[in-house]
Design a protein around this motif. Structure first.
Motif, mmCIF file in Angstrom:
data_model
loop_
_atom_site.group_PDB
_atom_site.id
_atom_site.type_symbol
_atom_site.label_atom_id
_atom_site.label_comp_id
_atom_site.label_asym_id
_atom_site.label_seq_id
_atom_site.Cartn_x
_atom_site.Cartn_y
_atom_site.Cartn_z
ATOM 1 N N ILE A 105 0.940 -1.256 0.080
ATOM 2 C CA ILE A 105 0.036 -0.059 0.054
ATOM 3 C C ILE A 105 0.822 1.135 0.017
ATOM 4 O O ILE A 105 2.068 1.260 0.719
ATOM 5 N N THR A 106 0.620 2.060 -0.893
ATOM 6 C CA THR A 106 1.466 3.310 -0.819
ATOM 7 C C THR A 106 0.841 4.403 -0.017
ATOM 8 O O THR A 106 -0.305 4.339 0.436
ATOM 9 N N THR A 107 1.515 5.619 0.215
ATOM 10 C CA THR A 107 1.274 6.656 1.123
ATOM 11 C C THR A 107 -0.131 7.226 0.547
ATOM 12 O O THR A 107 -0.816 7.800 1.197
ATOM 13 N N GLY A 108 -0.654 7.159 -0.804
ATOM 14 C CA GLY A 108 -1.749 7.635 -1.447
ATOM 15 C C GLY A 108 -2.753 6.649 -1.396
ATOM 16 O O GLY A 108 -4.056 6.979 -1.699
ATOM 17 N N GLY A 109 -2.680 5.424 -0.703
ATOM 18 C CA GLY A 109 -3.598 4.568 -0.415
ATOM 19 C C GLY A 109 -3.836 3.527 -1.608
ATOM 20 O O GLY A 109 -4.816 2.744 -1.648
ATOM 21 N N THR A 110 -3.158 3.417 -2.520
ATOM 22 C CA THR A 110 -2.816 2.747 -3.753
ATOM 23 C C THR A 110 -2.336 0.967 -3.190
ATOM 24 O O THR A 110 -1.533 1.201 -2.617
ATOM 25 N N THR A 111 -3.351 0.173 -3.282
ATOM 26 C CA THR A 111 -3.063 -1.108 -2.901
ATOM 27 C C THR A 111 -2.602 -1.894 -4.256
ATOM 28 O O THR A 111 -3.156 -1.966 -5.063
ATOM 29 N N ASN A 112 -1.736 -3.096 -3.681
ATOM 30 C CA ASN A 112 -1.497 -3.961 -4.800
ATOM 31 C C ASN A 112 -1.434 -5.626 -3.946
ATOM 32 O O ASN A 112 -0.901 -5.472 -2.841
ATOM 33 N N TYR A 113 -2.075 -6.401 -4.715
ATOM 34 C CA TYR A 113 -2.005 -7.755 -3.949
ATOM 35 C C TYR A 113 -1.782 -8.831 -5.084
ATOM 36 O O TYR A 113 -1.766 -8.705 -6.127
ATOM 37 N N ALA A 114 -1.189 -9.788 -4.452
ATOM 38 C CA ALA A 114 -0.784 -11.061 -5.049
ATOM 39 C C ALA A 114 -2.177 -11.553 -5.571
ATOM 40 O O ALA A 114 -3.202 -11.623 -4.800
ATOM 41 N N ALA A 115 -2.475 -11.993 -6.913
ATOM 42 C CA ALA A 115 -3.697 -12.188 -7.363
ATOM 43 C C ALA A 115 -4.346 -13.310 -6.736
ATOM 44 O O ALA A 115 -5.538 -13.592 -6.511
ATOM 45 N N SER A 116 -3.527 -14.501 -6.365
ATOM 46 C CA SER A 116 -4.227 -15.599 -5.502
ATOM 47 C C SER A 116 -4.739 -15.345 -4.273
ATOM 48 O O SER A 116 -5.406 -15.903 -3.688
ATOM 49 N N LEU A 117 -4.200 -14.157 -3.711
ATOM 50 C CA LEU A 117 -4.612 -13.784 -2.375
ATOM 51 C C LEU A 117 -5.660 -12.521 -2.239
ATOM 52 O O LEU A 117 -6.282 -12.426 -1.252
#
Length: 120
Positions: free
Chosen positions: A51-63
């Motif tokens: 998660i960035t300071t701006g709130g953008t999230t990134n997940y492993a696709a399987s999770l």
């Protein structure tokens, strides 16, 4: 320098939930993103979520859908809510922070890791 301290790991049965917490301290100004990675025995370390300071999230696709990453800005912390845990989620979970040293370089900081064990 940035110090990262994880907490919240432990033993849980399949289908259960855990919430991991990672608190950053030290020279935290300039941190651009924080996240979680994990490493199972005999496996390479892999992305869980960031998660960035701006709130953008990134997940492993399987999770994505089972795990949720969020921030607690008052504690300079990142949280990982893990639901419907499976035995294959068993791993050491590491907190990560990225901080810009200058315009050219970005430093990575790592916590000591916290063990998550999911029993069947």
């Amino acid at each position: 320098q940035v110090q990262l301290v994880e907490s919240g790991g432990g033993l849980v049965q399949a289908g259960g939930s855990l919430r991991l917490s990672c608190a950053a301290s030290g020279s935290i100004f300039g941190i651009s993103a924080m996240g979680w990675y994990r490493q199972a025995p005999g496996k390479q370390r892999e992305l869980v979520a960031t998660i960035t300071t701006g709130g953008t999230t990134n997940y492993a696709a399987s999770l994505k859908g089972r795990f949720t990453i969020s921030r607690d800005d008052a504690r300079s912390a990142v949280l990982l809510q893990m639901n419907n845990l499976r035995p294959e989620d068993t791993a050491v979970y590491y907190c990560n922070a990225q901080k810009s040293r200058n315009v050219y370089f970005t430093d990575n900081y790592w916590g000591q890791g916290t063990q998550v064990t999911v029993s069947s």
